[in-house]
Design a protein around this motif. Sequence first.
Motif, mmCIF file in Angstrom:
data_model
loop_
_atom_site.group_PDB
_atom_site.id
_atom_site.type_symbol
_atom_site.label_atom_id
_atom_site.label_comp_id
_atom_site.label_asym_id
_atom_site.label_seq_id
_atom_site.Cartn_x
_atom_site.Cartn_y
_atom_site.Cartn_z
ATOM 1 N N ARG A 4 -25.559 -15.839 -78.306
ATOM 2 C CA ARG A 4 -26.469 -15.985 -76.789
ATOM 3 C C ARG A 4 -27.614 -14.953 -77.068
ATOM 4 O O ARG A 4 -27.992 -14.209 -77.794
ATOM 5 N N ALA A 6 -30.020 -13.303 -74.097
ATOM 6 C CA ALA A 6 -30.059 -12.823 -72.942
ATOM 7 C C ALA A 6 -31.200 -12.386 -72.205
ATOM 8 O O ALA A 6 -31.248 -11.029 -72.076
ATOM 9 N N PRO A 7 -31.986 -13.038 -71.815
ATOM 10 C CA PRO A 7 -33.365 -12.284 -71.228
ATOM 11 C C PRO A 7 -32.972 -11.950 -69.903
ATOM 12 O O PRO A 7 -32.368 -12.358 -69.064
ATOM 13 N N SER A 8 -33.726 -10.852 -69.459
ATOM 14 C CA SER A 8 -33.544 -10.596 -67.896
ATOM 15 C C SER A 8 -34.899 -11.231 -67.267
ATOM 16 O O SER A 8 -35.937 -11.085 -67.821
ATOM 17 N N ARG A 38 -28.328 -16.957 -71.468
ATOM 18 C CA ARG A 38 -27.941 -16.215 -70.415
ATOM 19 C C ARG A 38 -28.923 -15.589 -69.773
ATOM 20 O O ARG A 38 -29.526 -14.772 -70.178
ATOM 21 N N ASP A 40 -29.854 -12.523 -67.530
ATOM 22 C CA ASP A 40 -29.452 -11.217 -66.850
ATOM 23 C C ASP A 40 -30.117 -11.040 -65.689
ATOM 24 O O ASP A 40 -31.082 -10.248 -65.571
ATOM 25 N N TYR A 182 -26.469 -3.302 -66.036
ATOM 26 C CA TYR A 182 -26.230 -4.179 -67.280
ATOM 27 C C TYR A 182 -24.919 -4.190 -68.019
ATOM 28 O O TYR A 182 -24.394 -5.287 -68.398
ATOM 29 N N SER A 186 -22.568 -7.694 -69.310
ATOM 30 C CA SER A 186 -22.755 -8.240 -70.496
ATOM 31 C C SER A 186 -21.482 -8.339 -71.480
ATOM 32 O O SER A 186 -21.293 -9.356 -71.840
ATOM 33 N N ARG A 200 -29.509 -8.346 -81.092
ATOM 34 C CA ARG A 200 -30.319 -7.994 -79.935
ATOM 35 C C ARG A 200 -31.403 -6.727 -80.551
ATOM 36 O O ARG A 200 -31.249 -6.549 -81.585
ATOM 37 N N HIS A 204 -30.623 -1.024 -77.940
ATOM 38 C CA HIS A 204 -29.289 -1.488 -77.471
ATOM 39 C C HIS A 204 -28.187 -0.819 -78.122
ATOM 40 O O HIS A 204 -27.017 -1.201 -77.911
HETATM 41 N N1 GLU Z 1 -30.894 -8.450 -70.848
HETATM 42 C C1 GLU Z 1 -30.885 -7.494 -71.742
HETATM 43 C C2 GLU Z 1 -32.146 -7.492 -72.637
HETATM 44 O O1 GLU Z 1 -33.141 -8.197 -72.149
HETATM 45 C C3 GLU Z 1 -29.912 -8.205 -72.848
HETATM 46 C C4 GLU Z 1 -29.334 -7.358 -73.959
HETATM 47 C C5 GLU Z 1 -28.239 -8.000 -74.976
HETATM 48 O O2 GLU Z 1 -28.691 -8.975 -75.557
HETATM 49 O O3 GLU Z 1 -27.197 -7.728 -74.553
HETATM 50 O O4 GLU Z 1 -32.341 -6.332 -73.084
#
Ligand code: GLU
Length: 443
Positions: A4, A6-8, A38, A40, A182, A186, A200, A204
């Motif tokens: 996945r 997963a952008p905010s 996804r 976020d 978050y 997630s 990622r 993180h």
């Molecule tokens: N929304 C988070 C970000 O943009 C996703 C981090 C992830 O991949 O779990 O940093």
Amino acid sequence: MLLRFAPSPTGLLHVGNARVALANFLLAGGQPANLVLRFDDTDQERSRQEYVDGILRDLHWLGICWQEEVFQSQRIDLYQAAAERLMMAGRLYPCYESAEDLEYMRRRLRARGLPPIYDRSALKLTEADRIILETQGRKPHWRFKLAEGTIAWTDMVRGDCRYDAAHLADPVLIREDGTFLYMLPSAVDDADLGITHVIRGEDHVTNTAVQIQLFEALGATPPEFAHLPLLVDADGKGLSKRLGSLSLADLREQGLEPMAVNALLARLGTSEPIEPFEDIDHLVRDFDMTRFGRSAPRFDPADLERLNQKIIHALSWELAQARLRALGCDHADEAFWEAVRGNLTVMADVMEWYGVVYGAFNPEAPAEEDRDFLAQALAALPAEPWDARTWKAWTDTLKADTGRKGKALFLPLRRALTGRDHGPEMSAMLPLIGRKKAAERLV
Ligand code: GLU
């Protein structure tokens, strides 16, 4: 396998985000069925539809595709259910400290040379204490109680990773207003969707340690992890999300080729050479996650430009035709493309040369000392038909007649005929410009 991205949707994608998106797509074998997009978007205040649209546009532009698309804001029930399970298991506990209380605690710990780790005082509250606090109008935020011991995983980029849970603070999963941060959504989504690999940014890594415990507490198997070091700029500073010039929208605006961006991002931070790739399928075949190193790669826009240049230079007439037509260069033919492609950095640069060859073009008045020379050049202009040898024949004659050579011979001609000091080979340009226009420009 299922991955996945997963952008905010709280901003535009920049090259760092694009690198993560691309790594996911490439590890997914370039198969849309293996990739989930996804959003976020649990932060209702900062998430915006325009950013969702912008992210979609950017990913499509890069050629990244996915099958399933989920929005966290539509999955709150799932997070709620997971939170309840954690509460029942005694892993999620209410805390009543205010932001100021916490700041004060942190300062005291730091003053004593201790890491600012939450001391779990809320765990000592009795039922009666809590009732009193709540009747005073205090609302709890909720922390995940980390289990003691070592958290370990083998990262696809970082190798063996180990964290002692004692060195981590119990993370807040739910804010006072009941909204989720978050961390939990997630992990819940990764478990629920059956994500097998999480790629990622390195920012993180600590979250991963916590999330591994969350997966376990929820009875799920943690996925594989890969944490890519974050890109830095020429000064070694991190690339900020708000740095407009490195947003994909901006790169697109500058006329850069998506494959230049892809080719650079897929190899940046590996020891492989940065080189052009024809299409994303070739990148998929070339991709190897374990090639990424642990040091922060430098993103230099000049690399992107060089790569773009190479891609344009190598663009065949077959592929160039449609692009030229889209730019309105209707008369452009293969000879024109062959003549000019080596001088383009981005495709739109072609307009300049299109104007020189096909346009009505009024040269600037020549320098005083070149006037007679240009008159002589006009007089010596060979009769058509012209070909690639015409330029040499013409300038050889002029050289013999005037004694001029080198720059003094060639530059006034180039300037008069193209209006520029540099550009494609004149031997190719001259027959394209043709005798009529050439003569007009020499007057
Ligand atoms: N929304 C988070 C970000 O943009 C996703 C981090 C992830 O991949 O779990 O940093």
